[in-house]
Write an enzyme that holds these catalytic residues in place. Structure first.
Site, mmCIF file in Angstrom:
data_model
loop_
_atom_site.group_PDB
_atom_site.id
_atom_site.type_symbol
_atom_site.label_atom_id
_atom_site.label_comp_id
_atom_site.label_asym_id
_atom_site.label_seq_id
_atom_site.Cartn_x
_atom_site.Cartn_y
_atom_site.Cartn_z
ATOM 1 N N LYS A 79 15.961 -109.978 70.841
ATOM 2 C CA LYS A 79 16.850 -110.068 69.683
ATOM 3 C C LYS A 79 16.459 -111.168 68.691
ATOM 4 C CE LYS A 79 18.636 -107.097 69.958
ATOM 5 N NZ LYS A 79 17.815 -105.831 70.014
ATOM 6 N N HIS A 146 8.422 -109.475 76.174
ATOM 7 C CA HIS A 146 9.554 -110.413 76.249
ATOM 8 C C HIS A 146 9.347 -111.375 77.418
ATOM 9 C CE1 HIS A 146 11.870 -108.531 73.173
ATOM 10 N NE2 HIS A 146 12.311 -107.507 73.872
HETATM 11 P P1 A3P Z 1 20.984 -108.576 64.207
HETATM 12 O O1 A3P Z 1 21.606 -108.006 65.441
HETATM 13 O O2 A3P Z 1 21.374 -110.001 63.968
HETATM 14 O O3 A3P Z 1 21.182 -107.727 63.005
HETATM 15 P P2 A3P Z 1 14.770 -107.405 68.221
HETATM 16 O O4 A3P Z 1 13.905 -106.605 67.295
HETATM 17 O O5 A3P Z 1 14.071 -108.567 68.829
HETATM 18 O O6 A3P Z 1 15.487 -106.534 69.169
HETATM 19 O O7 A3P Z 1 15.859 -108.111 67.299
HETATM 20 C C1 A3P Z 1 16.849 -107.344 66.679
HETATM 21 C C2 A3P Z 1 17.395 -108.138 65.525
HETATM 22 O O8 A3P Z 1 16.447 -108.105 64.446
HETATM 23 C C3 A3P Z 1 18.660 -107.510 64.986
HETATM 24 O O9 A3P Z 1 19.409 -108.607 64.435
HETATM 25 C C4 A3P Z 1 18.120 -106.592 63.911
HETATM 26 O O10 A3P Z 1 19.076 -106.186 62.967
HETATM 27 C C5 A3P Z 1 17.039 -107.469 63.306
HETATM 28 N N1 A3P Z 1 15.996 -106.696 62.615
HETATM 29 C C6 A3P Z 1 15.497 -105.502 62.948
HETATM 30 N N2 A3P Z 1 14.568 -105.111 62.061
HETATM 31 C C7 A3P Z 1 14.488 -106.088 61.132
HETATM 32 C C8 A3P Z 1 13.701 -106.253 59.951
HETATM 33 N N3 A3P Z 1 12.854 -105.338 59.557
HETATM 34 N N4 A3P Z 1 13.862 -107.394 59.244
HETATM 35 C C9 A3P Z 1 14.744 -108.341 59.647
HETATM 36 N N5 A3P Z 1 15.520 -108.233 60.752
HETATM 37 C C10 A3P Z 1 15.383 -107.122 61.492
#
Ligand code: A3P
Length: 335
Positions: A79, A146
């Site tokens: 995340k 991860h």
């Molecule tokens: P939020 O839940 O705060 O919106 P991961 O990819 O490590 O699973 O992390 C997910 C987080 O990154 C989520 O945050 C998601 O919305 C955000 N996210 C996904 N794609 C993104 C992008 N292209 N640019 C910025 N944030 C992004």
């Protein structure tokens, strides 16, 4: 940790059998510490909290993954922006094969970043064989993980890009994700917060995860690039250039003049990716942590910094800040 040759198709039955196998692969000879609260029992596997299936998979990756010197590993705590980092790195590294300017046919428009840059430990490698999935990828491979640094396969010497994020935003994102991703499971925010602050979150404690890669970055800055989500949000173009240099495919002056950097930023933006049918449809695109179908849309929620302000009480924010500050003290890492 002992090197154990596991059969890729050794599906385990029963907790006890799993436990003894995990112990044989762990550096600990004592019974693994466990904690309840998440969707299934978590075990503390060599200092890292995860469910038993993840621990099996991590062990198998450690025993069987064949690294290549020209691999690039995109490492994140869950995340922290993994999906974004994968999209950016893929777009940058492959821009000569897949131009981003007027990118009508770009793979990112029809495939999830997680399919273009696979995780080494997911889907679970004792169920979905490792070699078949990863050996076929031509060099130089872009791979995701991860896994904390201390659990990476011992022979890994490739370059690593690590992306971290403000932990208060990570706990919010984790809570939303867990309530969406596992069928039939939900967790109260207070409970998820308590587990997170205690260090018991998927691949946690988060501070150990950050510190493992941070310390490596300090030791070998040319091999381990350390990035922060909030900084990337503040200056995406600067980070795209930095990433390109690290990936050894820097932008030429002509590309910069032609606006290629901004095109990469646009193509990989939350607004663009989250609205694509492949990332927004309700169709299941992959196997989730509970081995059930999972939708790609779960990786996109808000994509904002400081969303924690909408959820955490002042007391909670202070508690998490204090825990992080205490753990990072003296490391030189500030968030
Ligand atoms: P939020 O839940 O705060 O919106 P991961 O990819 O490590 O699973 O992390 C997910 C987080 O990154 C989520 O945050 C998601 O919305 C955000 N996210 C996904 N794609 C993104 C992008 N292209 N640019 C910025 N944030 C992004």
């Amino acid at each position: 940790m002992a090197q154990v040759e596991l059969e890729a198709d050794s599906v385990l039955t029963g907790e006890e059998e799993d436990e003894s196998l995990l112990l044989s692969m762990s550096s600990s000879s004592n019974k693994l510490q466990t904690r309840e609260g998440w969707w299934t029992t978590f075990v503390l596997y060599d200092g890292c909290w995860m469910d038993r299936q993840a621990a099996m998979s991590v062990s198998l990756v450690r025993a069987q993954f064949v690294p290549r010197d020209d691999d690039v590993l995109l490492a994140t705590y869950p995340k922290c922006g993994t999906t974004w980092l994968k999209a950016l790195s893929f777009a940058i590294a492959n821009r000569h094969r897949h131009p981003v300017v007027s990118a009508g046919h770009h793979p990112l428009l029809t495939q999830s970043p997680h399919d273009l840059v696979p995780f080494i430990e997911l889907p679970f490698r004792h169920i979905h064989p490792l070699a078949a999935a990863l050996d076929a990828i031509p060099s130089p491979r872009l791979l995701g993980t991860h896994m904390p640094h201390h659990l990476l396969p011992p022979r890994i010497g490739c370059r690593i890009v690590y992306l971290c994020r403000e932990p208060k935003d990570v706990v919010i994102s984790t809570w939303h994700f867990m309530n969406k991703v596992i069928e039939g499971f939900s967790i109260d925010f207070d409970k998820a917060f308590e587990l997170f602050v205690d260090g018991c979150s998927p691949f946690g404690p988060i501070w150990n995860h950050y510190l493992g890669y941070w310390n490596k970055h300090v030791e070998e800055p040319d091999r381990v690039l350390f990035l922060k989500y909030d900084d990337m949000m503040a200056d995406p173009a600067g980070h795209v250039k930095k990433l390109a240099e690290f990936l050894r495919v820097p932008f030429t002056d002509d590309e910069v003049d032609a606006g290629v950097v901004e095109e990469v930023v646009r193509l990989c933006s939350f607004e663009k990716l989250s609205r694509l049918p492949v990332n927004s449809s309700v169709v299941a695109g992959r196997v989730g942590v509970d081995e059930r179908p999972m939708k790609n849309s779960v990786f996109f929620r808000k994509g904002k910094v400081r969303d924690w302000k909408n959820y955490l009480t002042e007391e909670m924010a202070k508690k998490l800040d204090a825990a992080i500050e205490e753990k990072l003290k003296g490391s030189g890492l500030t968030l």
